[in-house]
Design a protein around this motif. Structure first.
Motif, PDB file in Angstrom:
ATOM      1  N   ALA A   1      -2.166  30.303 -36.985  1.00 47.96           N
ATOM      2  CA  ALA A   1      -2.877  29.331 -37.219  1.00 47.96           C
ATOM      3  C   ALA A   1      -2.860  29.677 -38.733  1.00 47.96           C
ATOM      4  CB  ALA A   1      -4.597  29.363 -36.141  1.00 47.96           C
ATOM      5  N   LYS A   2      -3.971  30.263 -38.815  1.00 43.12           N
ATOM      6  CA  LYS A   2      -3.831  30.902 -40.753  1.00 43.12           C
ATOM      7  C   LYS A   2      -2.630  30.345 -41.034  1.00 43.12           C
ATOM      8  CE  LYS A   2      -5.107  33.983 -44.173  1.00 43.12           C
ATOM      9  NZ  LYS A   2      -5.442  35.547 -43.981  1.00 43.12           N
ATOM     10  N   SER A   3      -1.867  30.878 -40.965  1.00 41.45           N
ATOM     11  CA  SER A   3      -0.208  31.011 -41.532  1.00 41.45           C
ATOM     12  C   SER A   3      -0.139  29.548 -42.232  1.00 41.45           C
ATOM     13  CB  SER A   3       1.030  31.539 -40.816  1.00 41.45           C
ATOM     14  OG  SER A   3       1.911  31.687 -41.314  1.00 41.45           O
ATOM     15  N   LEU A   4       0.287  28.330 -40.369  1.00 40.26           N
ATOM     16  CA  LEU A   4      -0.019  27.457 -40.748  1.00 40.26           C
ATOM     17  C   LEU A   4      -0.720  25.998 -41.079  1.00 40.26           C
ATOM     18  CD1 LEU A   4       1.059  26.363 -37.237  1.00 40.26           C
ATOM     19  CD2 LEU A   4       2.835  26.653 -38.310  1.00 40.26           C
ATOM     20  N   ILE A   5      -1.818  27.055 -41.241  1.00 43.33           N
ATOM     21  CA  ILE A   5      -2.560  25.740 -42.362  1.00 43.33           C
ATOM     22  C   ILE A   5      -2.259  26.214 -43.553  1.00 43.33           C
ATOM     23  CG2 ILE A   5      -5.288  25.617 -43.211  1.00 43.33           C
ATOM     24  CD1 ILE A   5      -4.992  24.948 -40.417  1.00 43.33           C
ATOM     25  N   LEU A   6      -1.781  27.408 -44.082  1.00 45.36           N
ATOM     26  CA  LEU A   6      -1.898  27.442 -45.649  1.00 45.36           C
ATOM     27  C   LEU A   6      -0.191  27.544 -46.209  1.00 45.36           C
ATOM     28  CD1 LEU A   6      -2.548  31.884 -45.708  1.00 45.36           C
ATOM     29  CD2 LEU A   6      -4.553  29.293 -46.467  1.00 45.36           C
ATOM     30  N   ASP A   7       0.527  27.237 -44.342  1.00 49.07           N
ATOM     31  CA  ASP A   7       1.694  26.444 -45.043  1.00 49.07           C
ATOM     32  C   ASP A   7       1.252  25.227 -45.372  1.00 49.07           C
ATOM     33  OD1 ASP A   7       3.229  28.687 -45.469  1.00 49.07           O
ATOM     34  OD2 ASP A   7       3.320  28.891 -43.045  1.00 49.07           O
TER      35      ASP A   7
END
Length: 444
Positions: A347-353
């Motif tokens: 979820a964090k990775s998608l947010i950052l992207d």
């Protein structure tokens, strides 16, 4: 001379009394004929002793005494007058140029003036008038000084009384202010607690995991602090996060359980309207209008492709930019946005992207600072078992059951009865409650 034959000053309550002392009857008669037409009350005495007797019986304003008299001369007589009746004016009438006698009268009797025989009637009346006017002025001065002194004392007493009253009123106002501040703090605490209870009720309807809204609100609160929001603005973000699903209250169970990526047609259109519905529900409450505006824009995108108004960039309220990221972070992990439940790192990775597209890059940076910082919340306190609770301990977090119901609000001060109820609840539910209290070393 006729100009001298005028009555005494109008402000005198009664005619001035003049005592004439001389051993020659013709001199006394002449003085009486002079002063009576001028409006004065005239008393006569043929010796110093007789003059003293008159003074002992009657009030006299001015004494005119001859210098050369048997037994008691004018200087001796006037000296006694000065000593016994100092307010009575004293004039010396002398028929010879005896400088030593005049000096004695001046030094011993402190006479106002001396007049030589024979006198000019006009000069005599003028001297007497001026002397009486001076006496009146002196009496007025003394009276005013006495009045001023009395009024100053009264004013001083009044000021002391006022100071005491002001001090008493100040203490009263301070007590009332402290009570008002305490009542306002209690009212604010009860207001937030009510919002949390309402949020728990929404979670039951929306089939969210227990504590979902509080997780979103806690993350939003932390990001708001990093981005410099405080006071009312920070509270609006926190409350909006607790109520971010309120617009879904009319959704069907099927729609609530369907991930966002699978919604189509009317269902998707209805979903996109839930922020407007949330605003409409909260707008009647003046204290929640700030939160209502945040809720309206929670589905807006930083690139302008969001709903319902298509706002872009900084035109989107900062609170809404914060809430959008915080809600999506936990919705991704709970399967509310995509078909599977993502891990926290996914979820964090998608947010950052999505920074710069769906999310404000500054909000993403604040999110990353919080997630990567791994710094404990200063208000988190320590976790304890129910058996370790003691009266007076203060909850550092909301006490929530395993099914998401809030049992006690943060900052609640525990007493013996409440501790027993918590322990009984654990026994009946068959599970341990996550109980966080303030670190005793930090103070309650």
């Amino acid at each position: 001379m006729n100009s001298m034959l005028q009555p005494p000053p109008a402000d005198q309550a009664a005619p001035a009394t003049v005592l004439c002392v001389d051993d020659e009857p013709n001199i006394l008669a002449a003085l009486r004929r002079l002063f009576r037409p001028a409006g004065y009350r005239v008393l006569l005495a043929e010796s110093g002793a007789a003059g003293l007797a008159v003074l002992e019986q009657q009030a006299v304003d001015l004494v005119i005494s001859d210098m050369r008299m048997p037994e008691m001369n004018g200087a001796q007589f006037l000296a006694q007058v000065r000593q016994r009746w100092p307010d009575t004016l004293r004039l010396l009438l002398t028929g010879y140029s005896d400088i030593q006698s005049i000096q004695d009268a001046i030094n011993c009797g402190e006479i106002y003036r001396y007049i030589t025989k024979p006198w000019e009637d006009g000069d005599m009346l003028l001297v007497v008038r001026h002397a009486l006017e001076r006496r009146q002025l002196e009496q007025d001065k003394q009276r005013l000084e006495a009045l001023t002194l009395r009024q100053n004392e009264e004013l001083k007493a009044l000021n002391q009384s006022l100071e005491a009253k002001v001090e008493q009123r100040t203490r009263q106002l301070k007590t009332e202010h402290e009570a008002t501040v305490a009542a306002n703090a209690k009212l604010k605490q009860n207001f937030v607690t009510t919002i949390k209870i309402f949020s728990s009720m929404i979670e039951l309807r929306a089939h969210n995991q227990p504590g979902h809204a509080r997780l979103v609100a806690d993350l939003a609160r932390k990001m708001a602090a990093v981005l410099g929001l405080e006071g009312r603005d920070a509270q609006d973000v926190f409350i909006a996060a607790l109520l971010h699903d309120i617009g879904k209250i009319g959704f069907s169970d099927e729609m609530l359980q369907t991930p966002l990526t699978l919604l189509r047609g009317d269902a998707l259109a209805l979903f996109r309207k839930h922020p407007v519905r949330a605003e409409e529900l909260l707008m009647p409450l003046e204290d929640l209008r700030g939160s209502a505006l945040i809720l309206r824009s929670q589905l807006e995108r930083f690139d302008g492709n969001g709903f319902p108004d298509g706002l872009a960039g900084l035109a989107i309220p900062l609170g809404a930019r914060i809430l959008a990221l915080a809600a999506d972070y936990y919705n991704l992990q709970q399967g509310a946005m995509v078909q599977r439940h993502l891990r926290a790192d996914e979820a964090k990775s998608l947010i950052l992207d999505a920074g710069g597209k769906r999310y404000d890059p500054h909000v993403v940076a604040a999110f990353r600072q919080i997630i990567d910082g791994a710094q404990p919340d200063s208000g988190a306190g320590v976790e304890v078992l129910s058996g370790e609770l003691l009266p007076g301990m203060v909850l550092a977090r909301d006490l929530v059951s395993r099914d998401g119901l809030m049992l006690l609000a943060v900052d609640h001060v525990l007493d013996a009865r409440m501790i027993q109820q918590v322990q009984d609840f654990e026994t009946k539910s068959g599970g341990r409650l996550p109980i966080w209290v303030r670190n005793p070393r930090e103070g309650a």
